[in-house]
Design a protein around this motif. Structure first.
Motif, PDB file in Angstrom:
ATOM      1  N   GLN A  84       7.199  18.486  20.133  1.00  0.00           N
ATOM      2  CA  GLN A  84       5.919  18.056  19.598  1.00  0.00           C
ATOM      3  C   GLN A  84       5.712  16.562  19.839  1.00  0.00           C
ATOM      4  N   VAL A  85       4.502  16.096  19.555  1.00  0.00           N
ATOM      5  CA  VAL A  85       4.195  14.670  19.643  1.00  0.00           C
ATOM      6  C   VAL A  85       4.758  13.983  18.405  1.00  0.00           C
ATOM      7  N   PRO A  86       5.434  12.846  18.531  1.00  0.00           N
ATOM      8  CA  PRO A  86       6.004  12.184  17.352  1.00  0.00           C
ATOM      9  C   PRO A  86       4.923  11.689  16.399  1.00  0.00           C
ATOM     10  N   ASP A  87       5.224  11.784  15.111  1.00  0.00           N
ATOM     11  CA  ASP A  87       4.287  11.364  14.066  1.00  0.00           C
ATOM     12  C   ASP A  87       5.052  10.512  13.058  1.00  0.00           C
ATOM     13  N   ILE A  88       4.849   9.214  13.104  1.00  0.00           N
ATOM     14  CA  ILE A  88       5.605   8.307  12.252  1.00  0.00           C
ATOM     15  C   ILE A  88       5.276   8.504  10.782  1.00  0.00           C
ATOM     16  N   ARG A  89       4.041   8.868  10.469  1.00  0.00           N
ATOM     17  CA  ARG A  89       3.669   9.059   9.067  1.00  0.00           C
ATOM     18  C   ARG A  89       4.395  10.246   8.451  1.00  0.00           C
TER      19      ARG A  89
ATOM     20  N   PRO B  36       0.823  -1.214   0.000  1.00  0.00           N
ATOM     21  CA  PRO B  36       0.000   0.000   0.000  1.00  0.00           C
ATOM     22  C   PRO B  36       0.854   1.260   0.000  1.00  0.00           C
ATOM     23  N   THR B  37       0.258   2.368  -0.424  1.00  0.00           N
ATOM     24  CA  THR B  37       0.984   3.628  -0.494  1.00  0.00           C
ATOM     25  C   THR B  37       1.268   4.207   0.880  1.00  0.00           C
ATOM     26  N   GLU B  38       0.434   3.859   1.880  1.00  0.00           N
ATOM     27  CA  GLU B  38       0.611   4.339   3.242  1.00  0.00           C
ATOM     28  C   GLU B  38       0.120   3.278   4.209  1.00  0.00           C
ATOM     29  N   ALA B  39       0.460   3.433   5.486  1.00  0.00           N
ATOM     30  CA  ALA B  39       0.094   2.441   6.490  1.00  0.00           C
ATOM     31  C   ALA B  39      -1.417   2.244   6.532  1.00  0.00           C
ATOM     32  N   ASN B  40      -1.850   0.985   6.462  1.00  0.00           N
ATOM     33  CA  ASN B  40      -3.266   0.620   6.501  1.00  0.00           C
ATOM     34  C   ASN B  40      -4.044   1.267   5.362  1.00  0.00           C
ATOM     35  N   GLY B  41      -3.396   1.507   4.238  1.00  0.00           N
ATOM     36  CA  GLY B  41      -4.047   2.170   3.116  1.00  0.00           C
ATOM     37  C   GLY B  41      -4.693   1.196   2.158  1.00  0.00           C
ATOM     38  N   GLN B  42      -5.696   1.669   1.419  1.00  0.00           N
ATOM     39  CA  GLN B  42      -6.400   0.843   0.453  1.00  0.00           C
ATOM     40  C   GLN B  42      -5.736   0.879  -0.923  1.00  0.00           C
ATOM     41  N   LYS B  43      -5.105   1.992  -1.279  1.00  0.00           N
ATOM     42  CA  LYS B  43      -4.467   2.116  -2.585  1.00  0.00           C
ATOM     43  C   LYS B  43      -3.093   1.444  -2.561  1.00  0.00           C
ATOM     44  N   LEU B  44      -2.792   0.680  -3.620  1.00  0.00           N
ATOM     45  CA  LEU B  44      -1.523  -0.025  -3.728  1.00  0.00           C
ATOM     46  C   LEU B  44      -0.572   0.716  -4.659  1.00  0.00           C
ATOM     47  N   ILE B  45       0.716   0.603  -4.369  1.00  0.00           N
ATOM     48  CA  ILE B  45       1.742   1.158  -5.239  1.00  0.00           C
ATOM     49  C   ILE B  45       1.692   0.439  -6.597  1.00  0.00           C
TER      50      ILE B  45
ATOM     51  N   ALA C 207       8.973  -0.029   1.138  1.00  0.00           N
ATOM     52  CA  ALA C 207       7.864   0.901   0.915  1.00  0.00           C
ATOM     53  C   ALA C 207       8.241   2.269   1.476  1.00  0.00           C
ATOM     54  N   SER C 208       7.316   3.204   1.347  1.00  0.00           N
ATOM     55  CA  SER C 208       7.508   4.533   1.926  1.00  0.00           C
ATOM     56  C   SER C 208       7.077   4.479   3.386  1.00  0.00           C
ATOM     57  N   MET C 209       8.027   4.195   4.267  1.00  0.00           N
ATOM     58  CA  MET C 209       7.745   3.967   5.681  1.00  0.00           C
ATOM     59  C   MET C 209       8.568   4.920   6.548  1.00  0.00           C
ATOM     60  N   GLY C 210       8.136   5.062   7.801  1.00  0.00           N
ATOM     61  CA  GLY C 210       8.848   5.891   8.761  1.00  0.00           C
ATOM     62  C   GLY C 210       9.775   5.065   9.633  1.00  0.00           C
ATOM     63  N   ILE C 211      10.734   5.758  10.265  1.00  0.00           N
ATOM     64  CA  ILE C 211      11.663   5.159  11.218  1.00  0.00           C
ATOM     65  C   ILE C 211      11.316   5.707  12.602  1.00  0.00           C
ATOM     66  N   TYR C 212      11.017   4.827  13.548  1.00  0.00           N
ATOM     67  CA  TYR C 212      10.571   5.286  14.869  1.00  0.00           C
ATOM     68  C   TYR C 212      11.590   6.201  15.529  1.00  0.00           C
ATOM     69  N   ARG C 213      12.869   5.864  15.486  1.00  0.00           N
ATOM     70  CA  ARG C 213      13.889   6.669  16.173  1.00  0.00           C
ATOM     71  C   ARG C 213      13.960   8.066  15.580  1.00  0.00           C
ATOM     72  N   GLU C 214      13.863   8.200  14.260  1.00  0.00           N
ATOM     73  CA  GLU C 214      13.913   9.519  13.640  1.00  0.00           C
ATOM     74  C   GLU C 214      12.692  10.346  14.029  1.00  0.00           C
ATOM     75  N   ALA C 215      11.506   9.720  14.085  1.00  0.00           N
ATOM     76  CA  ALA C 215      10.300  10.443  14.502  1.00  0.00           C
ATOM     77  C   ALA C 215      10.410  10.893  15.954  1.00  0.00           C
ATOM     78  N   ILE C 216      10.998  10.050  16.801  1.00  0.00           N
ATOM     79  CA  ILE C 216      11.188  10.396  18.217  1.00  0.00           C
ATOM     80  C   ILE C 216      12.168  11.554  18.362  1.00  0.00           C
TER      81      ILE C 216
END
Length: 441
Positions: free
Chosen positions: A284-289, A225-234, A267-276
């Motif tokens: 701010q509050v971390p946002d993985i997306r 998918p294009t994003e986490a839990n997304g319906q559209k596929l790459i 895929a186009s994903m986030g890294i938890y440590r970088e968001a933290i």
């Protein structure tokens, strides 16, 4: 594309006219089966000093879900087969199907990032080809996505089109169907395996298998998918793909089995440590997306075993274990980085009801250090987000009794107990009572 849709529509139109699906003749569409599953599930109120956007509802909840399915296939020349499955989903999961890593109703479709609607949809649409590697053959019975007849015990198998990845990987005879066995997401699949899928659980891709009497090697590559839990596929596999490799050892078709699974997603994903780190630097509050970038990888491993004990295999044990790197964003299935589960099924033949069975299983889910810190700082995943976190392993106990009052129908009372729901010691325990009705033709 237009001709493929026309052919699929023709198969769907002609299939009900075929009266004898067990006589799988070339070019004649076969009706392979249909099912309806109803789940009524209640979540008790739970201790919750605080809640977030994706928490279990502390006041409790009761929801109902319905799934409908009709399954078709046609035999073609040169060992080709074509399959078409239509499904429809209605209803909701308790607490909006969020607040747990091990969600309690596996038949629920999450709303995701788009409104999916409640109309019928094509679940599977794929071409299958087999190449026999010997003269020995075994009978094949009619079933969903399985035409009746004979098939070589040694063969090459190829599937291409729209399908569910877990149709072919991580299968288990005692814990592999949410509609007839365990309902919890952490028990009918390995939850650390973040397999490619859209919000409904399907994707497009290619599966290759080398099948032998004592072992099978499978490889699959699918669209992400294009994003986490997304319906559209790459669109392009060169941009994003989910790959898996599985070796199954099973010397006797009715005996023990061990499956070794490895997967890697790009895929186009986030890294938890970088968001933290960004959240700590900006207050701010971390946002993985917001940290999503193309080309990032998530990988992991799984072990899956089954051990028949008695009653022709209807009584037996199963287990699963799994691990993924936990550094990259949980993207498709659920939010689990390490897990261990095991369970037992007992045949009803021991109390004079051979079609019934009782089963109980236990599961423990865990998170990587970065994933748990992300949630503790108030970050949200796609199923978790209490606004804070006092971390503890999520522990799940599920038991059900499958009662067959007459042919084609099963009724299954189901009980689930979850300690540290969403990995949070401050909340819970959470208790769930459900009743599942399943009709299969």
């Amino acid at each position: 594309m237009r001709s493929a849709r026309l052919y699929a529509s023709l198969c769907l139109l002609l299939a009900p006219l075929v009266l004898h699906a067990d006589d799988a003749r070339l070019w004649i569409p076969q009706w392979l089966g249909a099912q309806y599953t109803f789940v009524d599930q209640h979540q008790d109120s739970l201790h919750a000093p605080y809640s977030g956007d994706m928490s279990l509802r502390p006041q409790g909840d009761t929801e109902r879900s319905h799934t409908f399915g009709a399954y078709f296939g046609v035999a073609l020349p040169a060992h080709f087969q074509f399959y078409l499955d239509m499904e429809m989903f209605k209803g909701e999961g308790v607490s909006g199907a969020t607040g747990l890593a091990g969600l309690t109703n596996g038949d629920v479709i999450r709303s995701g990032t788009v409104s999916l609607g409640k109309r019928a949809y094509v679940a599977r649409r794929y071409l299958r080809w087999t190449l026999p590697l010997g003269d020995d053959a075994a009978p094949i019975e009619r079933a969903q996505d399985q035409l009746p007849g004979e098939e070589a015990t040694r063969h090459i198998e190829v599937k291409i089109g729209k399908m569910a990845v877990n149709d072919d990987f991580d299968k288990n005879r005692y814990a592999g169907s949410t509609r007839t066995q365990f309902m919890n997401w952490a028990l009918f699949n390995n939850p650390t395996w973040d397999f490619a899928a859209d919000t409904r659980g399907y994707t497009e891709g290619l599966m290759l298998a080398w099948v032998n009497p004592a072992w099978t090697l499978r490889y699959g590559i699918y669209r992400m998918p294009t994003e986490a839990n997304g319906q559209k596929l790459i669109d392009a596999l060169s941009e994003a793909q989910g790959q898996q490799l599985e070796l199954t050892l099973q010397p006797d078709p009715q005996g023990w089995a061990l499956r070794f699974l490895a997967f890697r997603n790009t895929a186009s994903m986030g890294i938890y440590r970088e968001a933290i780190d960004l959240a700590l630097a900006t207050g701010q509050v971390p946002d993985i997306r917001a940290n999503d970038q193309p080309g990032r990888m998530k990988y992991g491993f799984g072990l899956n075993g089954e051990l028949p004990l008695a009653d022709g295999g209807d009584t037996g044990l199963f287990m699963r274990a799994g691990w993924n790197n936990g550094r990259t964003e949980s993207f498709v299935f659920t939010e689990v980085d390490r897990m261990l589960s095991g369970g037992f099924q007992l045949s009803g033949v021991h109390w004079g009801r051979p079609q019934d069975h009782f089963a109980v299983a236990w599961d423990v889910n865990a998170l990587s250090r970065d994933h748990r810190e992300y949630l503790a700082l108030g970050g949200n995943g796609f199923v978790l987000g209490d606004g804070a976190l006092n971390y503890g392993r999520e522990q799940i106990l599920e038991a059900y009794y499958s009662f067959a009052p007459f042919a084609h129908v099963t009724l299954s009372p189901d009980l689930q107990l979850v300690h540290n729901p969403g990995y949070n010691r401050d909340r819970g325990p959470a208790r769930f009572v459900g009743l599942r009705a399943h009709l299969e033709l």
